[in-house]
Motif scaffolding. Structure first.
Motif, PDB file in Angstrom:
ATOM      1  N   SER A  12      -0.922   2.693   6.385  1.00 61.14           N
ATOM      2  CA  SER A  12      -2.306   3.512   6.576  1.00 61.14           C
ATOM      3  C   SER A  12      -2.957   3.793   4.357  1.00 61.14           C
ATOM      4  O   SER A  12      -2.049   3.459   3.389  1.00 61.14           O
ATOM      5  CB  SER A  12      -2.826   4.411   7.421  1.00 61.14           C
ATOM      6  OG  SER A  12      -2.059   5.017   6.396  1.00 61.14           O
ATOM      7  N   TRP A  13      -4.252   4.211   4.327  1.00 60.59           N
ATOM      8  CA  TRP A  13      -4.296   4.487   3.191  1.00 60.59           C
ATOM      9  C   TRP A  13      -3.666   6.166   3.018  1.00 60.59           C
ATOM     10  O   TRP A  13      -2.996   5.842   1.710  1.00 60.59           O
ATOM     11  CB  TRP A  13      -5.783   5.369   2.916  1.00 60.59           C
ATOM     12  CG  TRP A  13      -6.235   6.134   4.257  1.00 60.59           C
ATOM     13  CD1 TRP A  13      -6.562   6.302   5.170  1.00 60.59           C
ATOM     14  CD2 TRP A  13      -6.017   7.932   3.453  1.00 60.59           C
ATOM     15  NE1 TRP A  13      -7.055   7.192   5.669  1.00 60.59           N
ATOM     16  CE2 TRP A  13      -6.916   8.346   4.979  1.00 60.59           C
ATOM     17  CE3 TRP A  13      -5.564   8.448   2.720  1.00 60.59           C
ATOM     18  CZ2 TRP A  13      -6.636   9.887   4.802  1.00 60.59           C
ATOM     19  CZ3 TRP A  13      -5.923   9.748   2.554  1.00 60.59           C
ATOM     20  CH2 TRP A  13      -6.434  10.345   4.074  1.00 60.59           C
ATOM     21  N   ARG A  14      -3.261   6.710   3.444  1.00 55.60           N
ATOM     22  CA  ARG A  14      -1.691   7.493   3.738  1.00 55.60           C
ATOM     23  C   ARG A  14      -0.792   7.625   2.804  1.00 55.60           C
ATOM     24  O   ARG A  14      -0.038   7.787   2.181  1.00 55.60           O
ATOM     25  CB  ARG A  14      -1.703   8.551   4.730  1.00 55.60           C
ATOM     26  CG  ARG A  14      -2.762   9.330   5.073  1.00 55.60           C
ATOM     27  CD  ARG A  14      -2.085  10.179   6.530  1.00 55.60           C
ATOM     28  NE  ARG A  14      -3.490  11.323   6.953  1.00 55.60           N
ATOM     29  CZ  ARG A  14      -4.220  10.844   7.804  1.00 55.60           C
ATOM     30  NH1 ARG A  14      -4.867   9.400   8.430  1.00 55.60           N
ATOM     31  NH2 ARG A  14      -5.551  11.838   7.989  1.00 55.60           N
ATOM     32  N   ASP A  15      -0.034   6.020   3.167  1.00 63.10           N
ATOM     33  CA  ASP A  15       0.706   5.695   2.750  1.00 63.10           C
ATOM     34  C   ASP A  15       1.118   5.315   1.551  1.00 63.10           C
ATOM     35  O   ASP A  15       1.870   5.352   0.484  1.00 63.10           O
ATOM     36  CB  ASP A  15       1.410   4.232   3.513  1.00 63.10           C
ATOM     37  CG  ASP A  15       1.416   4.453   4.537  1.00 63.10           C
ATOM     38  OD1 ASP A  15       2.342   5.432   5.106  1.00 63.10           O
ATOM     39  OD2 ASP A  15       1.358   3.507   6.416  1.00 63.10           O
ATOM     40  N   ASP A  16      -0.376   5.249   0.391  1.00 66.26           N
ATOM     41  CA  ASP A  16      -0.948   4.571  -0.408  1.00 66.26           C
ATOM     42  C   ASP A  16      -0.600   6.300  -1.756  1.00 66.26           C
ATOM     43  O   ASP A  16      -1.037   5.849  -2.587  1.00 66.26           O
ATOM     44  CB  ASP A  16      -1.943   3.453  -0.844  1.00 66.26           C
ATOM     45  CG  ASP A  16      -1.686   2.677   0.139  1.00 66.26           C
ATOM     46  OD1 ASP A  16      -0.006   2.119  -0.146  1.00 66.26           O
ATOM     47  OD2 ASP A  16      -2.852   1.695   0.305  1.00 66.26           O
ATOM     48  N   LEU A  17      -0.517   6.928  -1.423  1.00 63.47           N
ATOM     49  CA  LEU A  17      -1.332   8.353  -1.698  1.00 63.47           C
ATOM     50  C   LEU A  17      -0.007   8.694  -2.716  1.00 63.47           C
ATOM     51  O   LEU A  17       1.453   8.658  -2.570  1.00 63.47           O
ATOM     52  CB  LEU A  17      -1.009   9.320  -1.216  1.00 63.47           C
ATOM     53  CG  LEU A  17      -2.027  10.010   0.005  1.00 63.47           C
ATOM     54  CD1 LEU A  17      -2.493  10.829   1.127  1.00 63.47           C
ATOM     55  CD2 LEU A  17      -3.548   9.797  -0.606  1.00 63.47           C
ATOM     56  N   GLN A  18      -0.233   9.108  -3.924  1.00 59.25           N
ATOM     57  CA  GLN A  18       0.846   9.436  -5.166  1.00 59.25           C
ATOM     58  C   GLN A  18       0.068  10.727  -5.680  1.00 59.25           C
ATOM     59  O   GLN A  18      -0.959  10.690  -5.377  1.00 59.25           O
ATOM     60  CB  GLN A  18      -0.247   8.442  -6.077  1.00 59.25           C
ATOM     61  CG  GLN A  18       0.276   6.995  -6.132  1.00 59.25           C
ATOM     62  CD  GLN A  18       0.156   6.057  -7.196  1.00 59.25           C
ATOM     63  OE1 GLN A  18       0.155   6.383  -8.270  1.00 59.25           O
ATOM     64  NE2 GLN A  18      -1.384   5.482  -7.310  1.00 59.25           N
TER      65      GLN A  18
ATOM     66  N   ILE B 292      -5.731   8.446  -4.963  1.00 57.02           N
ATOM     67  CA  ILE B 292      -6.439   7.710  -3.787  1.00 57.02           C
ATOM     68  C   ILE B 292      -6.748   7.121  -4.910  1.00 57.02           C
ATOM     69  O   ILE B 292      -5.865   5.705  -4.825  1.00 57.02           O
ATOM     70  CB  ILE B 292      -7.072   8.269  -2.735  1.00 57.02           C
ATOM     71  CG1 ILE B 292      -6.836   8.378  -2.196  1.00 57.02           C
ATOM     72  CG2 ILE B 292      -8.209   6.812  -2.755  1.00 57.02           C
ATOM     73  CD1 ILE B 292      -8.065   9.511  -1.367  1.00 57.02           C
TER      74      ILE B 292
END
Length: 171
Positions: free
Chosen positions: A2-8, A87
């Motif tokens: 998910s997009w949450r896994d890509d958060l930095q 994001i």
């Protein structure tokens, strides 16, 4: 995934901060000609606009003021630096303007509104050939650039019997 896994984690020039909101804008530059007494128009595309990012950052905690000071120092340093947003990811940006707000009702909390612009040019080093350095950077980025200011005769029209640039008049 998910997009949450890509958060930095957010940071600018290595200084971390939290993000309440961010926006990114760009587009195309242009000029539209509208002809008098006609239904016709002509649109001219003048190239891509520079990317701009606005960030609402905040720092919180017992030592928030030290963290906010460190972020302010990073925002005011010359040239561009690496901006990492949760994001949007890493980008080379320069801070155009920022505003820091602190309120007595919200102790231990600083809110910093930052406006960034894409920065693909490294800072100039004192003593280097400025025109050549900028020209090399622009060519490396694929841009054509003419830094010549021209000759005096381009700016002045000589008076009869006079010499261009000395007592002449503006064109």
């Amino acid at each position: 995934m998910s997009w949450r896994d890509d958060l930095q984690p957010a940071s600018f020039r290595g200084v971390p901060f939290h993000v309440a909101a961010n926006t990114r804008g760009g587009g195309r530059r242009g000029f539209t000609y509208e002809f008098a007494k006609s239904e016709r128009s002509l649109d001219e595309d003048l190239g891509r606009r520079v990317t701009r990012v606005t960030v609402t950052a905040y720092l919180i905690g017992a030592f928030y003021h030290r963290d906010a000071d460190a972020l302010e120092n990073a925002l005011t340093r010359e040239g561009g630096g690496q901006l990492i947003l949760p994001i949007l990811g890493p980008q080379r940006m320069r801070c155009e303007v920022y505003n820091r707000a602190e309120r007595k009702e919200e102790g231990g909390f600083a809110l910093i509104e930052c406006a960034f612009v894409a920065s693909n040019v490294r800072p100039l080093v004192p003593g280097e050939n400025t025109q050549a350095g900028v020209r090399e950077q622009a060519q490396a980025a694929g841009d054509e650039i003419d830094l010549a200011a021209g000759k005096d005769s381009d700016w002045y029209s000589p008076t009869p019997g006079g010499v261009a640039g000395s007592g002449g008049s503006f064109v």
